[in-house]
Design a protein around this motif. Structure first.
Motif, PDB file in Angstrom:
ATOM      1  N   ASP A  92       5.727   7.703  -1.571  1.00 13.66           N
ATOM      2  CA  ASP A  92       5.753   8.491  -2.844  1.00 13.66           C
ATOM      3  C   ASP A  92       5.128   8.098  -4.042  1.00 13.66           C
ATOM      4  O   ASP A  92       5.863   8.281  -5.107  1.00 13.66           O
ATOM      5  CB  ASP A  92       6.991   9.239  -2.857  1.00 13.66           C
ATOM      6  N   GLU A  93       4.408   7.195  -3.905  1.00 16.18           N
ATOM      7  CA  GLU A  93       3.635   6.507  -4.967  1.00 16.18           C
ATOM      8  C   GLU A  93       3.035   7.597  -5.956  1.00 16.18           C
ATOM      9  O   GLU A  93       3.075   7.318  -7.061  1.00 16.18           O
ATOM     10  CB  GLU A  93       2.727   5.321  -4.576  1.00 16.18           C
ATOM     11  N   GLU A  94       2.375   8.640  -5.276  1.00 16.42           N
ATOM     12  CA  GLU A  94       1.731   9.401  -6.217  1.00 16.42           C
ATOM     13  C   GLU A  94       2.824  10.288  -7.277  1.00 16.42           C
ATOM     14  O   GLU A  94       2.549  10.936  -8.267  1.00 16.42           O
ATOM     15  CB  GLU A  94       0.720  10.457  -5.544  1.00 16.42           C
ATOM     16  N   VAL A  95       4.107  10.266  -7.012  1.00 13.96           N
ATOM     17  CA  VAL A  95       5.054  10.884  -7.687  1.00 13.96           C
ATOM     18  C   VAL A  95       6.290  10.075  -8.094  1.00 13.96           C
ATOM     19  O   VAL A  95       7.299  10.438  -8.402  1.00 13.96           O
ATOM     20  CB  VAL A  95       5.687  11.992  -6.833  1.00 13.96           C
ATOM     21  N   LEU A 102      -9.687   6.020  -0.729  1.00 16.67           N
ATOM     22  CA  LEU A 102      -9.758   5.304  -1.661  1.00 16.67           C
ATOM     23  C   LEU A 102      -8.449   4.884  -2.288  1.00 16.67           C
ATOM     24  O   LEU A 102      -7.986   3.600  -2.717  1.00 16.67           O
ATOM     25  CB  LEU A 102     -10.687   5.486  -2.689  1.00 16.67           C
ATOM     26  N   ASP A 103      -7.481   6.098  -2.106  1.00 14.97           N
ATOM     27  CA  ASP A 103      -6.240   5.802  -2.785  1.00 14.97           C
ATOM     28  C   ASP A 103      -5.051   6.372  -1.705  1.00 14.97           C
ATOM     29  O   ASP A 103      -4.908   7.615  -1.713  1.00 14.97           O
ATOM     30  CB  ASP A 103      -5.997   6.574  -4.178  1.00 14.97           C
ATOM     31  N   MET A 104      -4.683   5.495  -0.803  1.00 12.23           N
ATOM     32  CA  MET A 104      -4.688   4.196  -0.838  1.00 12.23           C
ATOM     33  C   MET A 104      -4.498   3.880   0.710  1.00 12.23           C
ATOM     34  O   MET A 104      -4.038   2.632   0.949  1.00 12.23           O
ATOM     35  CB  MET A 104      -3.467   3.596  -1.626  1.00 12.23           C
ATOM     36  N   LYS A 105      -4.697   4.790   1.624  1.00 15.42           N
ATOM     37  CA  LYS A 105      -4.850   4.529   3.059  1.00 15.42           C
ATOM     38  C   LYS A 105      -5.831   3.274   3.403  1.00 15.42           C
ATOM     39  O   LYS A 105      -5.812   2.777   4.582  1.00 15.42           O
ATOM     40  CB  LYS A 105      -5.283   5.851   3.721  1.00 15.42           C
ATOM     41  N   SER A 134       0.902  -1.053   0.132  1.00 11.52           N
ATOM     42  CA  SER A 134       0.031   0.202   0.089  1.00 11.52           C
ATOM     43  C   SER A 134       0.829   1.173   0.287  1.00 11.52           C
ATOM     44  O   SER A 134       2.183   1.114   0.037  1.00 11.52           O
ATOM     45  CB  SER A 134      -0.700   0.040   1.183  1.00 11.52           C
ATOM     46  N   HIS A 135       0.275   2.491  -0.072  1.00 14.58           N
ATOM     47  CA  HIS A 135       1.109   3.545   0.005  1.00 14.58           C
ATOM     48  C   HIS A 135       0.353   4.528   0.932  1.00 14.58           C
ATOM     49  O   HIS A 135      -0.994   4.409   0.759  1.00 14.58           O
ATOM     50  CB  HIS A 135       1.454   4.193  -1.331  1.00 14.58           C
ATOM     51  N   TYR A 136       0.894   5.585   1.526  1.00 13.56           N
ATOM     52  CA  TYR A 136       0.288   6.419   2.339  1.00 13.56           C
ATOM     53  C   TYR A 136       0.172   7.868   2.036  1.00 13.56           C
ATOM     54  O   TYR A 136      -0.347   8.602   2.824  1.00 13.56           O
ATOM     55  CB  TYR A 136       0.472   6.162   3.850  1.00 13.56           C
ATOM     56  N   ASP A 156      -1.389  -5.663  -4.511  1.00 10.70           N
ATOM     57  CA  ASP A 156      -1.107  -4.129  -4.604  1.00 10.70           C
ATOM     58  C   ASP A 156      -2.695  -3.525  -5.028  1.00 10.70           C
ATOM     59  O   ASP A 156      -3.533  -4.364  -5.277  1.00 10.70           O
ATOM     60  CB  ASP A 156      -0.221  -3.877  -5.549  1.00 10.70           C
ATOM     61  N   GLU A 157      -2.283  -2.043  -5.035  1.00 13.02           N
ATOM     62  CA  GLU A 157      -3.571  -1.390  -5.614  1.00 13.02           C
ATOM     63  C   GLU A 157      -3.908  -1.775  -6.863  1.00 13.02           C
ATOM     64  O   GLU A 157      -3.286  -2.104  -7.773  1.00 13.02           O
ATOM     65  CB  GLU A 157      -3.000  -0.039  -5.600  1.00 13.02           C
ATOM     66  N   GLY A 158      -5.384  -1.865  -7.035  1.00  8.01           N
ATOM     67  CA  GLY A 158      -5.644  -2.359  -8.409  1.00  8.01           C
ATOM     68  C   GLY A 158      -6.203  -1.347  -9.392  1.00  8.01           C
ATOM     69  O   GLY A 158      -5.709  -0.112  -9.228  1.00  8.01           O
TER      70      GLY A 158
HETATM   71 ZN   LIG Z   1      -2.505   5.103  -5.406  1.00  7.69          ZN
END
Ligand SMILES: [Zn+2]
Length: 289
Positions: free
Chosen positions: A211-214, A177-180, A120-122, A239-241
């Protein structure tokens, strides 16, 4: 010749007799009663919702320029997690990667089995047109009538994006929803199982990037190196879908709604169905079938 016919007739009658006896004495295998009727409660507890909403309230916003990230909330989030799930931290081995990446290792009973990894990523994306420093008082209303939407915030937000407001069965905020969501689901799941005295069969790993979003270069990539150095191979990685997108939404170029079927993510299910009933033909069905 006569002898032969008699013999043939006799064996034929014997066969008929055997068939009749077998038909009437055939026993259906007894079906063992499994715990299938057990009711599994899937509704989250208020405690779980509060812990999740608390995590939403921490504005862990990714910055395109990594060096310019405000890491204060990231430190706060890490503290919040260990304060919220002390049992998880007690039972699992933890590690930090590149200061803010988090690793959890839950030892299983059987070390010969390949481990599984949950990701996951926070970090979250910024909220355009919204003053990110505003974090309002907690709004928490379980099973209540909705409050009137707060008008003064950015247009698309009925409740501030870092309020973690819980209104009428909905939780509002960046990261719900994304992604906590996945991060807290994993922590809640583990926390509940640990409380029951559960230990997994195989090793379970959690890895949470920051830093998944970047790009994920500072989180996911470093975490992958960490596992590589440990020479760890996983039996499965979750992982995130993907998303289900409509034309002119997230993926601008598409002309028809598009949904990715994540076969790797969903895995598969094999069922053996056993049905007890009379044989026959559908052209002549019995009264009840
Ligand atoms: Zn995400």
């Amino acid at each position: 010749m006569k002898k032969f016919i008699t013999l043939l007739l006799l064996s034929f009658l014997t066969l008929i007799l055997v068939l009749i006896v077998r038909t009437f004495t055939y026993q259906f295998k007894k079906i063992e009663k499994t715990g299938d009727n057990e009711v599994v409660l899937t509704a989250p507890s208020e405690k779980a919702i509060r812990r999740f909403a608390g995590g939403i309230r921490i504005p862990t916003i990714s910055n395109e320029f990594y060096e310019e990230t405000n890491f204060g909330p990231f430190e706060e989030f890490m503290r919040y997690l260990s304060d919220s799930y002390p049992e998880v931290y007690k039972v699992m081995d933890t590690d930090t990667i590149n200061t803010y990446g988090m690793i959890f290792h839950w030892k299983g009973k059987n070390s010969t089995l390949k481990p599984v990894l949950f990701l996951s990523h926070y970090d979250v994306v910024p909220v355009i047109g919204y003053d990110q420093s505003i974090i309002t008082d907690t709004i928490f209303q379980l099973n209540d009538k909705p409050l009137p939407p707060i008008q003064s915030y950015a247009i698309k937000w009925d409740y501030p994006p870092f309020s973690g407001a819980v209104i009428n069965g909905r939780i509002y905020g960046r990261g719900t929803l994304d992604m906590k969501c996945m991060l807290f689901s994993l922590m809640e799941g583990a926390d509940n199982l640990i409380a029951e005295g559960f230990q997994p069969e195989r090793d379970i790993w959690f890895a949470f990037g920051h830093d998944e979003e970047v790009s994920g270069r500072q989180g996911a990539v470093k975490i992958a190196e960490y596992f590589k150095n440990k020479e760890l191979n996983f039996d499965a990685i979750y992982d995130e879908g993907g998303i289900i997108a409509a034309p002119s939404s997230a993926i601008e170029s598409i002309k028809v709604p598009l949904g990715l079927v994540g076969t790797g993510e969903k895995g598969f299910l094999t069922l053996r169905l056993t049905i007890k009933g009379m044989g026959g033909h559908s052209s002549m069905p019995p009264e009840k079938s």
